[in-house]
Motif scaffolding. Structure first.
Motif, mmCIF file in Angstrom:
data_model
loop_
_atom_site.group_PDB
_atom_site.id
_atom_site.type_symbol
_atom_site.label_atom_id
_atom_site.label_comp_id
_atom_site.label_asym_id
_atom_site.label_seq_id
_atom_site.Cartn_x
_atom_site.Cartn_y
_atom_site.Cartn_z
ATOM 1 N N GLY A 1 0.855 -1.087 0.143
ATOM 2 C CA GLY A 1 -0.041 0.007 -0.022
ATOM 3 C C GLY A 1 0.886 1.132 0.053
ATOM 4 N N LEU A 2 0.324 2.086 -0.732
ATOM 5 C CA LEU A 2 1.162 3.552 -0.785
ATOM 6 C C LEU A 2 0.193 4.732 -0.778
ATOM 7 C CD1 LEU A 2 3.395 2.885 -3.677
ATOM 8 C CD2 LEU A 2 4.226 2.777 -1.616
ATOM 9 N N THR A 3 0.506 5.717 0.147
ATOM 10 C CA THR A 3 -0.299 6.797 0.403
ATOM 11 C C THR A 3 0.485 8.063 -0.091
ATOM 12 O OG1 THR A 3 -1.520 5.862 2.238
ATOM 13 C CG2 THR A 3 -1.696 8.300 2.042
ATOM 14 N N VAL A 4 0.061 8.767 -1.010
ATOM 15 C CA VAL A 4 0.740 9.772 -1.628
ATOM 16 C C VAL A 4 0.808 11.064 -0.360
ATOM 17 C CG1 VAL A 4 0.901 11.653 -3.451
ATOM 18 C CG2 VAL A 4 0.090 9.352 -4.014
ATOM 19 N N VAL A 5 1.947 11.476 -0.014
ATOM 20 C CA VAL A 5 2.164 12.543 0.831
ATOM 21 C C VAL A 5 2.417 13.742 0.100
ATOM 22 C CG1 VAL A 5 3.675 13.507 2.535
ATOM 23 C CG2 VAL A 5 3.243 11.099 2.559
ATOM 24 N N LYS A 6 3.168 13.733 -0.919
ATOM 25 C CA LYS A 6 3.389 14.874 -1.716
ATOM 26 C C LYS A 6 3.750 14.526 -3.266
ATOM 27 C CE LYS A 6 6.285 18.877 -2.280
ATOM 28 N NZ LYS A 6 7.649 19.484 -2.171
ATOM 29 N N GLY A 7 2.925 15.144 -4.277
ATOM 30 C CA GLY A 7 3.169 14.909 -5.381
ATOM 31 C C GLY A 7 1.783 14.016 -5.985
ATOM 32 N N ARG A 8 2.196 13.390 -7.490
ATOM 33 C CA ARG A 8 1.167 12.729 -8.046
ATOM 34 C C ARG A 8 1.796 11.374 -8.428
ATOM 35 N NH1 ARG A 8 -1.162 13.416 -13.795
ATOM 36 N NH2 ARG A 8 -3.543 12.878 -13.237
ATOM 37 N N ILE A 9 0.915 10.378 -8.020
ATOM 38 C CA ILE A 9 1.612 9.015 -8.503
ATOM 39 C C ILE A 9 0.633 8.472 -9.664
ATOM 40 C CG2 ILE A 9 0.009 7.783 -7.058
ATOM 41 C CD1 ILE A 9 2.271 5.717 -6.565
ATOM 42 N N GLY A 10 1.329 7.888 -10.562
ATOM 43 C CA GLY A 10 0.572 7.185 -11.708
ATOM 44 C C GLY A 10 0.913 5.715 -11.475
ATOM 45 N N TYR A 11 -0.146 4.747 -11.712
ATOM 46 C CA TYR A 11 0.037 3.659 -11.566
ATOM 47 C C TYR A 11 -0.881 2.728 -12.340
ATOM 48 C CZ TYR A 11 -4.517 3.986 -8.791
ATOM 49 O OH TYR A 11 -5.702 4.298 -8.593
ATOM 50 N N GLN A 12 -0.518 1.371 -12.598
ATOM 51 C CA GLN A 12 -1.302 0.734 -13.523
ATOM 52 C C GLN A 12 -1.110 -1.016 -13.192
ATOM 53 O OE1 GLN A 12 0.587 0.436 -17.381
ATOM 54 N NE2 GLN A 12 -1.317 0.028 -18.333
ATOM 55 N N ILE A 13 -2.311 -1.592 -13.241
ATOM 56 C CA ILE A 13 -2.464 -2.813 -13.083
ATOM 57 C C ILE A 13 -2.368 -3.430 -14.552
ATOM 58 C CG2 ILE A 13 -3.882 -4.860 -12.200
ATOM 59 C CD1 ILE A 13 -2.909 -2.863 -10.064
ATOM 60 N N LEU A 14 -1.461 -4.602 -14.634
ATOM 61 C CA LEU A 14 -1.356 -5.163 -15.989
ATOM 62 C C LEU A 14 -2.695 -5.516 -16.507
ATOM 63 C CD1 LEU A 14 0.954 -6.294 -17.921
ATOM 64 C CD2 LEU A 14 0.338 -8.488 -16.772
ATOM 65 N N GLY A 15 -2.801 -4.933 -17.993
ATOM 66 C CA GLY A 15 -3.971 -4.874 -18.552
ATOM 67 C C GLY A 15 -4.957 -4.051 -18.385
ATOM 68 N N GLU A 16 -4.676 -3.274 -17.472
ATOM 69 C CA GLU A 16 -5.716 -2.052 -17.079
ATOM 70 C C GLU A 16 -5.154 -0.719 -17.565
ATOM 71 O OE1 GLU A 16 -7.239 -2.341 -13.162
ATOM 72 O OE2 GLU A 16 -7.515 -4.336 -13.369
ATOM 73 N N PRO A 17 -6.144 0.278 -17.726
ATOM 74 C CA PRO A 17 -5.561 1.736 -18.018
ATOM 75 C C PRO A 17 -4.768 2.280 -16.975
ATOM 76 C CG PRO A 17 -8.011 1.721 -17.712
ATOM 77 C CD PRO A 17 -7.575 0.125 -17.513
ATOM 78 N N GLU A 18 -3.951 3.235 -17.103
ATOM 79 C CA GLU A 18 -3.104 4.146 -15.919
ATOM 80 C C GLU A 18 -4.489 4.670 -15.403
ATOM 81 O OE1 GLU A 18 -0.604 6.522 -18.370
ATOM 82 O OE2 GLU A 18 1.061 4.748 -18.958
ATOM 83 N N GLN A 19 -3.776 4.960 -14.086
ATOM 84 C CA GLN A 19 -4.825 5.586 -13.152
ATOM 85 C C GLN A 19 -3.697 6.544 -12.222
ATOM 86 O OE1 GLN A 19 -7.845 3.429 -11.070
ATOM 87 N NE2 GLN A 19 -6.892 1.546 -11.938
ATOM 88 N N PHE A 20 -4.171 7.422 -11.547
ATOM 89 C CA PHE A 20 -3.387 8.497 -10.847
ATOM 90 C C PHE A 20 -4.009 8.849 -9.586
ATOM 91 C CE2 PHE A 20 -3.003 9.059 -15.482
ATOM 92 C CZ PHE A 20 -1.776 9.004 -15.621
ATOM 93 N N ALA A 21 -3.263 9.056 -8.429
ATOM 94 C CA ALA A 21 -3.780 9.561 -7.559
ATOM 95 C C ALA A 21 -2.925 10.641 -6.929
ATOM 96 C CB ALA A 21 -3.416 8.555 -6.548
ATOM 97 N N GLU A 22 -3.355 11.618 -5.978
ATOM 98 C CA GLU A 22 -2.865 12.668 -5.476
ATOM 99 C C GLU A 22 -2.751 12.530 -3.921
ATOM 100 O OE1 GLU A 22 -2.586 15.130 -7.758
ATOM 101 O OE2 GLU A 22 -3.514 14.311 -9.261
ATOM 102 N N ALA A 23 -1.984 13.703 -3.400
ATOM 103 C CA ALA A 23 -1.651 13.968 -1.884
ATOM 104 C C ALA A 23 -2.765 13.632 -1.194
ATOM 105 C CB ALA A 23 -1.287 15.111 -1.525
ATOM 106 N N GLY A 24 -2.669 12.708 -0.138
ATOM 107 C CA GLY A 24 -3.806 11.992 0.919
ATOM 108 C C GLY A 24 -4.343 10.757 0.239
ATOM 109 N N GLU A 25 -4.358 10.264 -1.011
ATOM 110 C CA GLU A 25 -4.737 9.302 -1.735
ATOM 111 C C GLU A 25 -3.897 7.983 -1.391
ATOM 112 O OE1 GLU A 25 -7.769 10.365 -5.278
ATOM 113 O OE2 GLU A 25 -5.705 11.221 -5.501
#
Length: 184
Positions: free
Chosen positions: A54-78
């Protein structure tokens, strides 16, 4: 092989990881971590066969992807959760350093494995780790971690051949105290 925490590792290419502490839990120790990732950087598509992450964004913007699925994004606090056995990747999708706090459970060999991968990357100054070290780690810990982005021919022929040549050349003496793989 016992490692004292906290422990900071850096691959020299824009990824720093701090293994903060182990929290004992009845169903396996939870390893608390913090990372700092440069823009555009992050691990390749990978699988933790025996661990949740598990990763919680403290600062910045994370991009992430599960194999075979579209890219997603999360912001601080997510928070983003990657379940064991699910191929995933993440990266810094912003313009500043990405900082996340998170956990891996159960801890198993992750501290040793990632420390050795980062050291192998630093050795050659590239995201692709030094080949003999990578062949050893990928082969020894195949029951725990895999990289589905590596082409099948490389996984089935090149890596095993490199591993055998490395054994013959004595390149793995430095791994004499490596922890036993889990799940075997």
């Amino acid at each position: 092989m016992k490692t004292s925490l906290p422990l900071t590792i850096d691959n020299g290419l824009g990824e720093t990881l701090i293994f903060q502490k182990l929290v004992p839990e009845p169903d396996g120790d939870r390893l608390l971590v913090e990372n700092f990732v440069a823009p555009g950087m992050g691990p390749l598509m990978h699988v933790h066969h025996l661990q949740d992450e598990g990763l919680t964004v403290v600062k910045g913007r994370i991009g992430y992807q599960i194999l075979g699925e579209p890219e997603q994004f999360a912001e601080a606090g997510e928070t983003v959760i990657f379940k064991r056995g699910v191929a995933h990747r993440f990266w810094n999708a912003g313009d500043d350093i990405l900082n996340c706090q998170g956990w891996v459970k159960p801890a198993n060999t992750i501290v040793f494995f990632l420390s050795a991968i980062y050291a192998a990357q630093r050795k050659v100054g590239k995201l692709e780790p030094e080949r003999f070290d990578a062949a050893f780690l990928i082969t020894r810990y195949a029951s725990e971690y895999s990289l589905p982005s590596i082409p099948a021919f490389v996984r089935k022929v090149i890596i095993p051949t490199t591993y055998r040549v490395g054994r013959l050349m004595g390149k793995y003496r430095k791994f004499a105290n490596a922890p036993a793989p889990m799940g075997k």
